[in-house]
Write an enzyme that holds these catalytic residues in place. Structure first.
Site, PDB file in Angstrom:
ATOM      1  N   SER A 146      50.478  38.735  35.247  1.00 39.86           N
ATOM      2  CA  SER A 146      50.145  40.096  35.696  1.00 39.86           C
ATOM      3  C   SER A 146      50.770  41.076  34.726  1.00 39.86           C
ATOM      4  CB  SER A 146      50.748  40.300  37.093  1.00 39.86           C
ATOM      5  OG  SER A 146      50.728  41.655  37.463  1.00 39.86           O
ATOM      6  N   TYR A 159      58.070  40.649  43.205  1.00 38.14           N
ATOM      7  CA  TYR A 159      56.821  40.235  42.545  1.00 38.14           C
ATOM      8  C   TYR A 159      57.017  40.219  41.024  1.00 38.14           C
ATOM      9  CZ  TYR A 159      51.797  40.192  41.459  1.00 38.14           C
ATOM     10  OH  TYR A 159      50.545  39.869  40.988  1.00 38.14           O
TER      11      TYR A 159
HETATM   12  N1  NAP Z   1      44.580  41.575  42.367  1.00 43.22           N
HETATM   13  C1  NAP Z   1      45.340  42.067  41.435  1.00 43.22           C
HETATM   14  O1  NAP Z   1      45.356  43.276  41.217  1.00 43.22           O
HETATM   15  C2  NAP Z   1      46.194  41.136  40.599  1.00 43.22           C
HETATM   16  C3  NAP Z   1      46.685  41.631  39.382  1.00 43.22           C
HETATM   17  C4  NAP Z   1      47.446  40.782  38.577  1.00 43.22           C
HETATM   18  C5  NAP Z   1      47.684  39.479  38.970  1.00 43.22           C
HETATM   19  N2  NAP Z   1      47.202  39.025  40.157  1.00 43.22           N
HETATM   20  C6  NAP Z   1      47.486  37.614  40.501  1.00 43.22           C
HETATM   21  O2  NAP Z   1      46.262  36.937  40.729  1.00 43.22           O
HETATM   22  C7  NAP Z   1      46.502  35.793  41.551  1.00 43.22           C
HETATM   23  C8  NAP Z   1      45.461  35.750  42.651  1.00 43.22           C
HETATM   24  O3  NAP Z   1      45.639  36.867  43.502  1.00 43.22           O
HETATM   25  P1  NAP Z   1      44.411  37.727  44.087  1.00 43.22           P
HETATM   26  O4  NAP Z   1      44.588  39.095  43.605  1.00 43.22           O
HETATM   27  O5  NAP Z   1      43.148  37.027  43.865  1.00 43.22           O
HETATM   28  O6  NAP Z   1      44.809  37.752  45.647  1.00 43.22           O
HETATM   29  P2  NAP Z   1      44.218  37.012  46.933  1.00 43.22           P
HETATM   30  O7  NAP Z   1      42.788  37.351  47.110  1.00 43.22           O
HETATM   31  O8  NAP Z   1      45.181  37.344  48.018  1.00 43.22           O
HETATM   32  O9  NAP Z   1      44.316  35.475  46.544  1.00 43.22           O
HETATM   33  C9  NAP Z   1      45.521  34.791  46.531  1.00 43.22           C
HETATM   34  C10 NAP Z   1      45.228  33.332  46.734  1.00 43.22           C
HETATM   35  O10 NAP Z   1      46.455  32.597  46.628  1.00 43.22           O
HETATM   36  C11 NAP Z   1      46.537  31.771  47.767  1.00 43.22           C
HETATM   37  N3  NAP Z   1      47.904  31.390  48.102  1.00 43.22           N
HETATM   38  C12 NAP Z   1      48.929  32.171  48.522  1.00 43.22           C
HETATM   39  N4  NAP Z   1      50.016  31.410  48.758  1.00 43.22           N
HETATM   40  C13 NAP Z   1      49.652  30.129  48.495  1.00 43.22           C
HETATM   41  C14 NAP Z   1      50.304  28.876  48.552  1.00 43.22           C
HETATM   42  N5  NAP Z   1      51.586  28.770  48.969  1.00 43.22           N
HETATM   43  N6  NAP Z   1      49.631  27.759  48.195  1.00 43.22           N
HETATM   44  C15 NAP Z   1      48.333  27.835  47.803  1.00 43.22           C
HETATM   45  N7  NAP Z   1      47.651  28.978  47.753  1.00 43.22           N
HETATM   46  C16 NAP Z   1      48.305  30.107  48.093  1.00 43.22           C
HETATM   47  C17 NAP Z   1      45.858  32.549  48.877  1.00 43.22           C
HETATM   48  O11 NAP Z   1      45.550  31.679  49.939  1.00 43.22           O
HETATM   49  P3  NAP Z   1      45.414  32.135  51.470  1.00 43.22           P
HETATM   50  O12 NAP Z   1      43.980  32.569  51.597  1.00 43.22           O
HETATM   51  O13 NAP Z   1      45.746  30.900  52.226  1.00 43.22           O
HETATM   52  O14 NAP Z   1      46.406  33.247  51.673  1.00 43.22           O
HETATM   53  C18 NAP Z   1      44.645  33.049  48.112  1.00 43.22           C
HETATM   54  O15 NAP Z   1      43.688  32.039  47.983  1.00 43.22           O
HETATM   55  C19 NAP Z   1      47.935  35.925  42.052  1.00 43.22           C
HETATM   56  O16 NAP Z   1      48.762  35.073  41.287  1.00 43.22           O
HETATM   57  C20 NAP Z   1      48.268  37.378  41.783  1.00 43.22           C
HETATM   58  O17 NAP Z   1      49.650  37.578  41.601  1.00 43.22           O
HETATM   59  C21 NAP Z   1      46.464  39.823  40.983  1.00 43.22           C
END
Ligand code: NAP
Length: 287
Positions: A146, A159
């Site tokens: 990120s 985070y």
């Molecule tokens: N969105 C942004 O702006 C952004 C920016 C930079 C980086 N990121 C990174 O992108 C990645 C994905 O996030 P997202 O934005 O797509 O959010 P999201 O829609 O909330 O997806 C997160 C995913 O991770 C899963 N997860 C959480 N804890 C877990 C665990 N213990 N074991 C297995 N799966 C788990 C969640 O599963 P559940 O459905 O079971 O909760 C969900 O499938 C993350 O690493 C986040 O830090 C996001």
């Protein structure tokens, strides 16, 4: 179709129930990979499979139960995948969550959960696939970092710490595994419209009568504005697809999204007091 001779390439994606992970699983399937879409709760696969059906890729996706904080589920998913396909060509370490709150007010249990998921979970996944990748002479590991892996803002210290850890880990890992043909890349998105924001806002850690209340409200206003106007996560999935297909990954870091390309330059090249002043201005923002 992405094949190696007659063998289909395979990809394992964590956190595939929503957001980036869902789109990455579909993107890789569209590109011809045999995809294991890993999620904590396989009952959440409906949206993934609908999207995969829509683009005609559902036949190349299977769902596996995997919690990155649970060693037994990692071991079972990896060994099932190796039994079925004999290889893991691509690992996308995507699973993650965002703990919000000022350092003093985030309970240790939440610090641990943040670290266990975003950092130690990613370490455990990486360790689990390395033997198979080494044995077949290569592979690609894509880490979802990120902009928070380069830039710490108030209210998201836990985070940021987890993503800074991912960055340092991946720098070292890349040296260690390059001799075995294993490529490592960090994808560093800015803000994108996914469920992570709403989940984080619903679970902010703040004490009653907090001395940080005003500052926290300002950060949350900024974060909500950012979340409301954030772009579609599909472009991150497309970047991951392109990286998975590359024979060589000459760079370690792949920033993507609004301001994400300028930020690494700013934090490395500008005097730190200017970075801090700009950060504070951004946090104050408009009401
Ligand atoms: N969105 C942004 O702006 C952004 C920016 C930079 C980086 N990121 C990174 O992108 C990645 C994905 O996030 P997202 O934005 O797509 O959010 P999201 O829609 O909330 O997806 C997160 C995913 O991770 C899963 N997860 C959480 N804890 C877990 C665990 N213990 N074991 C297995 N799966 C788990 C969640 O599963 P559940 O459905 O079971 O909760 C969900 O499938 C993350 O690493 C986040 O830090 C996001």
């Amino acid at each position: 179709m992405t094949t190696l001779g007659k063998v289909e390439k395979t990809a394992l994606v964590t956190g595939a129930s929503s957001g980036f992970g869902l789109r990455i699983a579909v993107e890789l399937a569209k590109r011809g990979y045999r995809v294991v879409a890993a999620m904590r709760d396989p009952r959440k696969q409906v949206a993934l499979m609908q999207e995969a059906e829509r683009v005609g890729a559902a036949g190349r996706i299977e769902v596996a139960q995997l919690d990155v904080t649970d060693a037994a589920t990692i071991e079972a998913a990896v060994s099932d995948m190796l039994r079925s396909y004999g290889r893991i060509d691509v690992l996308v370490n995507n699973a993650g969550m965002a703990v919000g709150g000022f350092v003093e007010e985030v309970p240790m249990a939440a610090w641990r959960a943040q670290t266990e998921t975003n950092f130690l979970g990613l370490v455990a996944m990486t360790r689990a696939v390395l033997p198979a990748m080494r044995a077949k002479g290569g592979g690609t590991i894509i880490q979802m970092s990120s902009v928070s892996g380069l830039w710490g803002i108030p209210g998201f210290g836990a985070y940021a710490a987890s993503k800074f850890a991912v960055e340092g880990f991946s720098e070292s890992l890349r040296h260690e595994v390059a001799p075995f043909g294993i490529r490592v890349a960090l994808v560093e998105p800015g803000a994108y419209r996914t469920a992570i924001w709403a989940k984080g806002f619903a679970d902010i850690h703040a004490q009653p009568d907090s001395p940080y209340a005003g500052a926290l409200q300002a950060v949350l206003r900024m974060a909500r504005r950012t979340a409301d106007t954030a772009p579609d996560p599909r472009e991150v999935a497309e970047l991951v697809g392109r990286l998975a297909d590359k024979r060589r990954l000459s760079r370690l870091r792949y920033p993507i999204g609004r301001g994400a390309r300028l930020l690494p330059l700013a934090v490395r090249l500008l005097p730190w007091r200017l970075v801090e002043a700009a950060t504070r201005r951004a946090m104050r923002g408009r009401n």
